[in-house]
Design a protein around this motif. Sequence first.
Motif, PDB file in Angstrom:
ATOM      1  N   GLU A  58       0.874  -1.239   0.305  1.00 19.00           N
ATOM      2  CA  GLU A  58       0.376  -0.031   0.035  1.00 19.00           C
ATOM      3  C   GLU A  58       1.091   0.643   0.202  1.00 19.00           C
ATOM      4  O   GLU A  58       0.452   2.092  -0.681  1.00 19.00           O
ATOM      5  N   LEU A  59       2.007   1.017   0.469  1.00 19.23           N
ATOM      6  CA  LEU A  59       3.041   2.691   1.166  1.00 19.23           C
ATOM      7  C   LEU A  59       3.976   2.371  -0.077  1.00 19.23           C
ATOM      8  O   LEU A  59       4.436   3.901  -0.781  1.00 19.23           O
ATOM      9  N   TYR A  60       3.659   1.859  -0.871  1.00 19.58           N
ATOM     10  CA  TYR A  60       4.859   1.209  -2.136  1.00 19.58           C
ATOM     11  C   TYR A  60       4.755   1.137  -3.204  1.00 19.58           C
ATOM     12  O   TYR A  60       4.554   0.286  -3.935  1.00 19.58           O
ATOM     13  N   PRO A  61       3.185   1.468  -4.058  1.00 23.51           N
ATOM     14  CA  PRO A  61       2.689   0.766  -4.453  1.00 23.51           C
ATOM     15  C   PRO A  61       2.859   0.512  -6.251  1.00 23.51           C
ATOM     16  O   PRO A  61       2.727  -0.112  -7.359  1.00 23.51           O
ATOM     17  N   ASP A  62       4.108   2.072  -6.160  1.00 23.41           N
ATOM     18  CA  ASP A  62       4.744   0.829  -7.742  1.00 23.41           C
ATOM     19  C   ASP A  62       6.168   0.384  -7.565  1.00 23.41           C
ATOM     20  O   ASP A  62       6.337   0.215  -8.569  1.00 23.41           O
ATOM     21  N   ALA A  63       6.001  -0.171  -6.584  1.00 27.33           N
ATOM     22  CA  ALA A  63       7.263  -1.225  -6.752  1.00 27.33           C
ATOM     23  C   ALA A  63       6.652  -2.022  -7.488  1.00 27.33           C
ATOM     24  O   ALA A  63       5.933  -3.272  -6.917  1.00 27.33           O
ATOM     25  N   LYS A  64       7.501  -3.297  -7.995  1.00 26.44           N
ATOM     26  CA  LYS A  64       6.914  -4.634  -8.417  1.00 26.44           C
ATOM     27  C   LYS A  64       7.295  -5.042  -7.453  1.00 26.44           C
ATOM     28  O   LYS A  64       6.090  -6.189  -7.449  1.00 26.44           O
ATOM     29  N   ASP A  65       7.915  -5.360  -5.837  1.00 22.80           N
ATOM     30  CA  ASP A  65       8.043  -6.354  -5.080  1.00 22.80           C
ATOM     31  C   ASP A  65       7.594  -5.852  -3.635  1.00 22.80           C
ATOM     32  O   ASP A  65       8.654  -4.315  -3.834  1.00 22.80           O
ATOM     33  N   TYR A  66       8.336  -6.297  -2.604  1.00 22.53           N
ATOM     34  CA  TYR A  66       9.027  -5.585  -1.551  1.00 22.53           C
ATOM     35  C   TYR A  66      10.276  -5.521  -1.696  1.00 22.53           C
ATOM     36  O   TYR A  66      10.453  -4.017  -1.634  1.00 22.53           O
ATOM     37  N   LEU A  67      11.155  -6.279  -1.776  1.00 23.78           N
ATOM     38  CA  LEU A  67      11.969  -5.863  -2.856  1.00 23.78           C
ATOM     39  C   LEU A  67      12.549  -4.938  -3.495  1.00 23.78           C
ATOM     40  O   LEU A  67      13.353  -4.287  -3.616  1.00 23.78           O
ATOM     41  N   GLY A  68      11.197  -4.581  -4.107  1.00 21.37           N
ATOM     42  CA  GLY A  68      11.848  -3.993  -5.478  1.00 21.37           C
ATOM     43  C   GLY A  68      12.137  -2.256  -5.015  1.00 21.37           C
ATOM     44  O   GLY A  68      11.819  -1.619  -5.355  1.00 21.37           O
ATOM     45  N   VAL A  69      11.290  -2.565  -3.083  1.00 19.90           N
ATOM     46  CA  VAL A  69      11.099  -1.009  -2.998  1.00 19.90           C
ATOM     47  C   VAL A  69      12.555  -0.847  -2.491  1.00 19.90           C
ATOM     48  O   VAL A  69      13.100   0.367  -2.973  1.00 19.90           O
ATOM     49  N   TYR A  70      13.362  -2.039  -2.083  1.00 20.12           N
ATOM     50  CA  TYR A  70      14.955  -1.445  -1.847  1.00 20.12           C
ATOM     51  C   TYR A  70      15.745  -1.414  -3.168  1.00 20.12           C
ATOM     52  O   TYR A  70      16.883  -0.557  -2.619  1.00 20.12           O
TER      53      TYR A  70
END
Length: 452
Positions: A264-276
């Motif tokens: 929800e907080l990082y809707p544009d990231a591919k997945d959780y690791l994608g955020v980092y």
Amino acid sequence: MGVGMRPFYALHQGTKSVADQKTKILRGRLLTFSAAPQGPDDIDAYNFEEDGALLISDGKIEARGPFSKIKAEAPEGVAVTDHRPHLIVPGFIDTHIHFPQAQVIASWADQLLDWLNDYTFPAELKFANKAHGNRIAKAFFDAILSYGTTTAAAYCSSHPNSVDAYFEEAESRDMLMVGGKTMMDRNAPADLCDTAQGSYDDSKALLKKWHGRGRAHYAVTPRFAITSTPAQLEAAGALLKEHPDCHLQTHINENHNEISLTKELYPDAKDYLGVYEDFGLLGPKTLLGHCIHMNERELGVMKDTGSVAVFCPTSNLFLGSGLFDKARLENAGVRTAIATDVGGGTNYSMLRTLDEGYKILQMQRQRMHPLTCFYWATLGNAEALSLSDRIGTLEAGTDADLVVLDAKATPTMALRMETVETLSEELFVLQTLGDDRAIVETYVAGTASKVS
Ligand code: GUN
Ligand code: ZN
């Protein structure tokens, strides 16, 4: 591993010198690894010396070998401490722990996010007070040493003075410790939150003060995606880029609610690791706590970046987070490490941690051999921290951080040991039944330091 035997003869050039105060011999049953054992019969992966010795000088291992040889070649009058029949192994390494959670351990909580809000954040708020940090740091270091841990990678609180308390205490004990200020600028109590710019400035100042001072190593430490704005993760990435010799530590894929909120907080990231990944936080010095619920893409990115997945068994069971799939990660080429994660974890002991880790893997038909377990808690974790040229081994030229283990430490262990015939069986008794009572002594840079 890159550390060869130092030419011992060259030190003395044939004539025996007289031992100074800083030189000593430790005699015992020595076990050290040179690689990850590929199975019970992989005798090339380790070295075991039934009557072995280490010559230690100035906090370093000068030579390792049979006692008779080491003694014959040592300086005249050198002091010998005889630890037989106990095992001497490299000091244990804990690759993920929270120093401000020493009073959070054993809190009756629901799963991760409730545990953080109900117990962890309130406890960490107290570290605004430096005196509190100093007191907990003393207790924390006493605790880890009593369990045979000589190096840990720890999260401090978000208060810069908690980092000072941590590294001041480590320095006073000459310990090689990794740590950093937790960066968190949202979704937590206001007094625990910093700002993106403030966390960058404070982390940078702490890094400049501590990284490389004595044995200190700084880790850039954004807590996890939920408690960091994109601006803060960008700041963490910038800091890491400026100081690529520092570690980065954070959490990932521990709990289903955590993963949903991150999406929800990082809707544009591919997945959780994608955020980092998007903020440049991944690389060979990146330690990612938990890595339980990983997708295939994430495994590929972990492999490609050389990032390390850190298994925290007692924490994963205590918080009901899930089962770490070591085989899946390693088959995908991902580097792994093992850790306590106190205070989500329930014990400072790497022996207890190996036992619980063994059981989690046993549930998945991934039965770890005891040699693999002891490799993991020593050289394996040193390799995961990119520090195997200094710690995690008994090779000459490395730091003399050691632990002395007694597999008959309790009546239960002694009775079981009556039927033990092999080194592997002895190691299994230690990891299955052992705790701080099995720690006879812990040496830090060659000096005995166990708190009894
Ligand atoms: N995720 C974010 N912070 C924490 C923490 O302190 N402990 C654990 N286990 N997971 C976290
Ligand atoms: Zn953690």
